[in-house]
Design an enzyme around this catalytic site. Structure first.
Site, PDB file in Angstrom:
ATOM      1  N   GLU A   9     -13.769  63.923 -16.623  1.00 36.96           N
ATOM      2  CA  GLU A   9     -14.943  63.178 -16.163  1.00 36.96           C
ATOM      3  C   GLU A   9     -15.075  61.888 -16.971  1.00 36.96           C
ATOM      4  OE1 GLU A   9     -17.966  66.123 -14.274  1.00 36.96           O
ATOM      5  OE2 GLU A   9     -18.361  66.001 -16.405  1.00 36.96           O
ATOM      6  N   GLY A  56     -22.055  66.731  -9.894  1.00 37.29           N
ATOM      7  CA  GLY A  56     -23.431  66.725 -10.389  1.00 37.29           C
ATOM      8  C   GLY A  56     -24.407  66.458  -9.251  1.00 37.29           C
ATOM      9  N   GLY A  57     -24.805  65.213  -9.104  1.00 39.87           N
ATOM     10  CA  GLY A  57     -25.837  64.832  -8.127  1.00 39.87           C
ATOM     11  C   GLY A  57     -25.615  65.409  -6.740  1.00 39.87           C
ATOM     12  N   GLU A  92     -22.513  64.834 -21.707  1.00 35.03           N
ATOM     13  CA  GLU A  92     -23.949  64.776 -22.032  1.00 35.03           C
ATOM     14  C   GLU A  92     -24.259  65.670 -23.232  1.00 35.03           C
ATOM     15  OE1 GLU A  92     -25.323  65.678 -18.068  1.00 35.03           O
ATOM     16  OE2 GLU A  92     -24.580  63.735 -17.391  1.00 35.03           O
ATOM     17  N   GLY A 116     -22.831  59.931 -12.697  1.00 33.29           N
ATOM     18  CA  GLY A 116     -24.183  59.564 -12.264  1.00 33.29           C
ATOM     19  C   GLY A 116     -24.394  58.082 -12.052  1.00 33.29           C
ATOM     20  N   ASN A 140     -22.616  71.268 -10.829  1.00 38.98           N
ATOM     21  CA  ASN A 140     -23.271  71.240 -12.133  1.00 38.98           C
ATOM     22  C   ASN A 140     -24.683  70.729 -11.883  1.00 38.98           C
ATOM     23  OD1 ASN A 140     -24.107  70.792 -14.747  1.00 38.98           O
ATOM     24  ND2 ASN A 140     -22.685  69.111 -15.165  1.00 38.98           N
ATOM     25  N   TRP A 141     -25.614  71.663 -11.805  1.00 33.49           N
ATOM     26  CA  TRP A 141     -26.982  71.279 -11.427  1.00 33.49           C
ATOM     27  C   TRP A 141     -27.691  70.483 -12.512  1.00 33.49           C
ATOM     28  CZ3 TRP A 141     -29.474  76.236  -8.800  1.00 33.49           C
ATOM     29  CH2 TRP A 141     -28.799  76.504  -7.593  1.00 33.49           C
ATOM     30  N   LYS A 142     -27.230  70.580 -13.750  1.00 30.78           N
ATOM     31  CA  LYS A 142     -27.881  69.929 -14.892  1.00 30.78           C
ATOM     32  C   LYS A 142     -29.347  70.380 -14.984  1.00 30.78           C
ATOM     33  CE  LYS A 142     -24.577  66.202 -14.516  1.00 30.78           C
ATOM     34  NZ  LYS A 142     -24.278  64.798 -14.709  1.00 30.78           N
ATOM     35  N   SER A 151     -19.514  60.962  -9.947  1.00 35.23           N
ATOM     36  CA  SER A 151     -19.879  60.356  -8.653  1.00 35.23           C
ATOM     37  C   SER A 151     -18.942  60.781  -7.520  1.00 35.23           C
ATOM     38  CB  SER A 151     -19.947  58.828  -8.770  1.00 35.23           C
ATOM     39  OG  SER A 151     -20.935  58.464  -9.712  1.00 35.23           O
ATOM     40  N   HIS A 183     -19.283  69.092 -21.897  1.00 33.27           N
ATOM     41  CA  HIS A 183     -19.749  68.008 -21.028  1.00 33.27           C
ATOM     42  C   HIS A 183     -20.147  66.813 -21.898  1.00 33.27           C
ATOM     43  CE1 HIS A 183     -21.966  65.685 -18.125  1.00 33.27           C
ATOM     44  NE2 HIS A 183     -21.377  66.406 -17.182  1.00 33.27           N
TER      45      HIS A 183
HETATM   46  P1  PGA Z   1     -22.180  63.260 -11.044  1.00 30.74           P
HETATM   47  O1  PGA Z   1     -22.023  64.212 -12.326  1.00 30.74           O
HETATM   48  O2  PGA Z   1     -21.445  63.928  -9.908  1.00 30.74           O
HETATM   49  O3  PGA Z   1     -23.676  63.196 -10.789  1.00 30.74           O
HETATM   50  O4  PGA Z   1     -21.605  61.938 -11.394  1.00 30.74           O
HETATM   51  C1  PGA Z   1     -20.832  64.899 -12.583  1.00 30.74           C
HETATM   52  C2  PGA Z   1     -20.955  65.684 -13.865  1.00 30.74           C
HETATM   53  O5  PGA Z   1     -21.543  65.162 -14.826  1.00 30.74           O
HETATM   54  O6  PGA Z   1     -20.486  66.834 -13.966  1.00 30.74           O
END
Ligand code: PGA
Length: 253
Positions: A168, A235-236, A98, A174, A9-11, A214, A96
């Site tokens: 999640e 994500g990251g 966010e 993050g 998930n590049w965001k 994470s 998600h």
């Molecule tokens: P993260 O994000 O791996 O940076 O914690 C995961 C996500 O929000 O899908």
């Protein structure tokens, strides 16, 4: 047998050139060393049409990070599920935390998005998960169950089979704080139980449930070794080829 999946998930990271370069690098890395699981990258809308042609679709699936809750028309700035599909993408992330938190996406809005995504032939990676406050009050089970009931348990069993669930915990996204493999397994098993209660044991057995928050190459092997953890939403650590490949390779350990 349910699928093992590692999805990125590049965001809101990487410009178009950087995104295409990363997609190419990942495609080459996986062509040289075939994955043991399904791999998906979910990118910003603007990347989709340029990333699709550089991916070998037998190696890497492509998805968006969102889609509109309306079919078409005068919704300035929105991107419909049909538009996403027309780029060559096969997946969309919905729900998600966010999006729920910063863009006020309610269970009703998400229900519409899920229906439109499925109607347009997209598979949905549907995210659920509790906040730190809810975890501390031991409410995680009721939170994830309500999120499923609010947006996807209205589906027929046939449509539900096109849903991948991503658990999640918001406190782990993050933050560098991962749920322990035991904590994650406990709630994944609970989620599978909710699916079984609603759709029966067979559907539940066939549902992939990913862990996100994470997740990295160092903790992925322990998480993926758990019976109810079928991969990760990353994500990251999906923004660098080596980091993401390290997680994909966790399925080889
Ligand atoms: P993260 O994000 O791996 O940076 O914690 C995961 C996500 O929000 O899908």
């Amino acid at each position: 047998m349910r699928k093992k999946i590692v999805a990125g998930n590049w965001k809101m990271n990487l410009d178009l050139q950087e995104g295409v370069a990363l997609a190419k690098e990942l495609n080459e890395a996986l062509a040289a060393d075939k994955p043991n699981c399904d791999v998906v990258i979910c990118t910003p809308f603007i990347h989709l049409a340029s990333v699709a042609p550089v991916l070998d679709c037998n190696l890497i699936g492509l998805g968006a990070e969102n889609c509109a809750d309306k079919e078409k028309g005068a919704y300035t700035g929105e991107v419909s599920a049909k538009m996403v599909k027309s780029t060559g993408a096969q997946y969309v992330i919905l729900g998600h935390s966010e999006r729920r938190e910063y863009y006020k996406e309610t269970p009703e809005i998400l229900k519409e998005k899920v229906l439109l995504a499925l109607a347009n032939g997209l598979k949905v990676i549907f995210c659920i998960g509790e906040s730190l406050e809810e975890r501390e009050a031991n409410k995680q089970n009721e939170v994830v169950k309500a999120e499923l009931e609010g947006s996807v348990f209205n589906l027929s069993a046939e449509d539900f089979a096109k849903i991948v669930i991503a658990y999640e915990p918001i406190w782990a996204i993050g933050t560098g704080k991962t749920a322990t493999a035991e904590q994650a397994e406990e709630i994944h098993a609970y989620i599978r139980g909710c699916v079984a209660e609603k759709y029966g044991a067979e559907v539940a057995e066939n549902t992939s449930i990913l862990y996100g928050g994470s997740c990295k190459a160092s903790n992925a092997p322990e998480l993926f070794a758990k019976p109810d953890i079928d991969g990760g939403l990353i994500g990251g650590a999906s923004l660098k080829c080596a980091d993401f490949k390290g997680i994909i390779d966790a399925w080889k350990k």
